[in-house]
Design a protein around this motif. Structure first.
Motif, PDB file in Angstrom:
ATOM      1  N   GLU A 128      -2.087   2.097  -1.912  1.00 20.40           N
ATOM      2  CA  GLU A 128      -2.654   3.333  -1.389  1.00 20.40           C
ATOM      3  C   GLU A 128      -3.816   3.836  -2.239  1.00 20.40           C
ATOM      4  O   GLU A 128      -4.668   4.580  -1.751  1.00 20.40           O
ATOM      5  CB  GLU A 128      -1.580   4.412  -1.282  1.00 20.40           C
ATOM      6  N   CYS A 129      -3.858   3.443  -3.499  1.00 22.58           N
ATOM      7  CA  CYS A 129      -4.975   3.822  -4.364  1.00 22.58           C
ATOM      8  C   CYS A 129      -6.154   2.863  -4.221  1.00 22.58           C
ATOM      9  O   CYS A 129      -7.303   3.240  -4.454  1.00 22.58           O
ATOM     10  CB  CYS A 129      -4.524   3.874  -5.817  1.00 22.58           C
ATOM     11  N   VAL A 130      -5.861   1.615  -3.838  1.00 25.25           N
ATOM     12  CA  VAL A 130      -6.925   0.630  -3.668  1.00 25.25           C
ATOM     13  C   VAL A 130      -7.799   0.970  -2.470  1.00 25.25           C
ATOM     14  O   VAL A 130      -9.025   0.790  -2.502  1.00 25.25           O
ATOM     15  CB  VAL A 130      -6.339  -0.785  -3.504  1.00 25.25           C
ATOM     16  N   VAL A 131      -7.189   1.493  -1.407  1.00 27.19           N
ATOM     17  CA  VAL A 131      -7.880   1.707  -0.137  1.00 27.19           C
ATOM     18  C   VAL A 131      -9.212   2.429  -0.315  1.00 27.19           C
ATOM     19  O   VAL A 131     -10.228   2.030   0.269  1.00 27.19           O
ATOM     20  CB  VAL A 131      -6.970   2.486   0.837  1.00 27.19           C
ATOM     21  N   ASP A 132      -9.223   3.478  -1.125  1.00 28.06           N
ATOM     22  CA  ASP A 132     -10.436   4.280  -1.295  1.00 28.06           C
ATOM     23  C   ASP A 132     -11.237   3.905  -2.532  1.00 28.06           C
ATOM     24  O   ASP A 132     -12.221   4.576  -2.854  1.00 28.06           O
ATOM     25  CB  ASP A 132     -10.081   5.767  -1.359  1.00 28.06           C
ATOM     26  N   TRP A 152       2.823  -0.450  -2.616  1.00 24.85           N
ATOM     27  CA  TRP A 152       1.873   0.399  -1.909  1.00 24.85           C
ATOM     28  C   TRP A 152       1.990   1.860  -2.323  1.00 24.85           C
ATOM     29  O   TRP A 152       1.007   2.517  -2.637  1.00 24.85           O
ATOM     30  CB  TRP A 152       2.060   0.279  -0.398  1.00 24.85           C
ATOM     31  N   THR A 153       3.222   2.395  -2.340  1.00 24.46           N
ATOM     32  CA  THR A 153       3.421   3.836  -2.589  1.00 24.46           C
ATOM     33  C   THR A 153       4.176   4.140  -3.871  1.00 24.46           C
ATOM     34  O   THR A 153       4.535   5.292  -4.107  1.00 24.46           O
ATOM     35  CB  THR A 153       4.186   4.485  -1.417  1.00 24.46           C
ATOM     36  N   HIS A 154       4.432   3.118  -4.715  1.00 22.14           N
ATOM     37  CA  HIS A 154       5.143   3.319  -5.981  1.00 22.14           C
ATOM     38  C   HIS A 154       6.557   3.875  -5.778  1.00 22.14           C
ATOM     39  O   HIS A 154       6.976   4.832  -6.429  1.00 22.14           O
ATOM     40  CB  HIS A 154       4.340   4.258  -6.892  1.00 22.14           C
ATOM     41  N   THR A 172       0.285  -4.484  -0.014  1.00 21.57           N
ATOM     42  CA  THR A 172      -0.512  -4.355  -1.236  1.00 21.57           C
ATOM     43  C   THR A 172      -1.243  -5.654  -1.549  1.00 21.57           C
ATOM     44  O   THR A 172      -2.422  -5.633  -1.925  1.00 21.57           O
ATOM     45  CB  THR A 172       0.382  -3.931  -2.406  1.00 21.57           C
ATOM     46  N   SER A 173      -0.570  -6.788  -1.383  1.00 17.78           N
ATOM     47  CA  SER A 173      -1.243  -8.067  -1.607  1.00 17.78           C
ATOM     48  C   SER A 173      -2.412  -8.237  -0.641  1.00 17.78           C
ATOM     49  O   SER A 173      -3.467  -8.779  -1.016  1.00 17.78           O
ATOM     50  CB  SER A 173      -0.251  -9.226  -1.449  1.00 17.78           C
ATOM     51  N   ASP A 174      -2.241  -7.777   0.612  1.00 16.91           N
ATOM     52  CA  ASP A 174      -3.327  -7.893   1.596  1.00 16.91           C
ATOM     53  C   ASP A 174      -4.557  -7.092   1.174  1.00 16.91           C
ATOM     54  O   ASP A 174      -5.688  -7.593   1.216  1.00 16.91           O
ATOM     55  CB  ASP A 174      -2.851  -7.401   2.960  1.00 16.91           C
ATOM     56  N   GLU A 182      -8.886 -12.531  -3.938  1.00 19.33           N
ATOM     57  CA  GLU A 182      -7.761 -13.457  -3.856  1.00 19.33           C
ATOM     58  C   GLU A 182      -6.466 -12.664  -3.972  1.00 19.33           C
ATOM     59  O   GLU A 182      -6.455 -11.512  -4.409  1.00 19.33           O
ATOM     60  CB  GLU A 182      -7.826 -14.528  -4.942  1.00 19.33           C
ATOM     61  N   ARG A 183      -5.372 -13.292  -3.578  1.00 16.45           N
ATOM     62  CA  ARG A 183      -4.081 -12.614  -3.598  1.00 16.45           C
ATOM     63  C   ARG A 183      -3.540 -12.558  -5.024  1.00 16.45           C
ATOM     64  O   ARG A 183      -3.817 -13.439  -5.842  1.00 16.45           O
ATOM     65  CB  ARG A 183      -3.075 -13.313  -2.676  1.00 16.45           C
ATOM     66  N   PRO A 184      -2.777 -11.527  -5.328  1.00 15.90           N
ATOM     67  CA  PRO A 184      -2.262 -11.380  -6.696  1.00 15.90           C
ATOM     68  C   PRO A 184      -1.210 -12.433  -7.025  1.00 15.90           C
ATOM     69  O   PRO A 184      -0.465 -12.879  -6.146  1.00 15.90           O
ATOM     70  CB  PRO A 184      -1.640  -9.977  -6.692  1.00 15.90           C
TER      71      PRO A 184
END
Length: 278
Positions: A128-132, A152-154, A172-174, A182-184
């Motif tokens: 959710e933090c990566v999105v922005d 995603w949401t911890h 989150t991997s996506d 690349e994927r984690p």
């Protein structure tokens, strides 16, 4: 770093250039159990829930479209019974890790300090933090840092069913792949609360479970000097240091790393990242 530098990796991705490695091969291989790992505590580690990132900044990148090649199936790994807590190898090697981000107010300052000393680290990010803040993951890729999955949401994974845990990890991997390239290959459970499903699902998705050896307790905001003391006193070969670049006011963390990072380097420590699997 200037705005155009942050876009370097995205331009290469969109132009169909050669794939970039997420991390260099100079890092140490993490311990595969046995003497180099220790059991996690029965109770989950304390810490705040990651907050949703602030409003998107003006230079936010957009996700890649579906024009690229299909995603490769992840390499399945052996299911561990406990997370990796230390790294193996000779010499005074340590790993620096940062959880809960990225955050536009704190992550760039941490990246600036790491770049100043030519040090690479691991960032366990929340979807959710990566999105922005996708441009920050692009920068991490450009500068050789390793990005791991922190859900995603911890959430507290031990309170979720298997399908909910899978959704947290897969989504989150996506988003990491879209932003980072690349994927984690690494996963960390929020609060350090692991269960069998998390180990199994992580292995199915090609991710090794990593915990930590030294908790800076920066999530408690104990003061810059207290954070510095925790790192300097806990420094030792094989140690994995836990810090945070989001989830609260991380200004103390930003100031502390400017003090303890040169101290570790002057003390002869080599700050490394895990070797990338091929």
């Amino acid at each position: 770093m200037q705005k155009d530098q942050l876009f370097t990796r995205r331009r290469m991705l969109l132009a169909g250039g050669a794939a970039l490695g997420a991390a260099g091969t100079a890092g140490a291989v993490l311990a595969a159990g046995g003497a180099d790992t220790a059991r996690t505590a029965a109770a989950p580690a304390a810490g705040p829930r990651a907050r949703r990132a602030l409003a998107p900044n003006a230079f936010r990148l957009q996700p890649l479209t579906g024009d690229g090649p299909p995603r490769a199936a992840p390499r399945k790994l052996k299911v561990r019974q406990e997370p990796i807590l230390r790294i193996s190898g000779r010499g005074r090697r340590m790993v620096l890790t940062f959880d809960d981000g990225p955050h536009p107010d704190y992550t760039p300052d941490i990246l600036d300090t790491l770049a100043e000393y030519d040090v690479r680290a691991m960032f366990f990010v929340c979807g959710e933090c990566v999105v922005d803040n996708k441009e920050l993951l692009a920068r991490m890729a450009d500068e050789g840092h390793v990005v791991g999955n922190h859900t995603w949401t911890h959430p507290l994974l031990t309170s979720l069913d298997r399908d909910e845990i899978r959704d947290e990890m897969e989504s989150t991997s996506d988003v990491i792949e879209d932003a980072y390239g690349e994927r984690p290959q690494w996963f960390r459970a929020p609060y350090g609360a692991w269960n069998r499903a998390a180990f199994q699902l992580g292995a199915d998705m090609g991710m090794e479970p990593m915990a930590w050896t030294v908790d800076t307790t920066d999530w408690m905001e104990p003061g810059t000097s207290a954070i510095v003391d925790r790192v300097e006193e806990g420094a030792a070969p094989g140690v994995v240091v836990l810090s945070h670049d989001a989830g609260g006011d991380r200004s103390q963390t930003v100031r502390a790393i400017r003090e303890w990072l040169p101290y570790l380097l002057d003390s002869g420590y080599h700050l490394t990242v895990p070797r990338r699997r091929v």
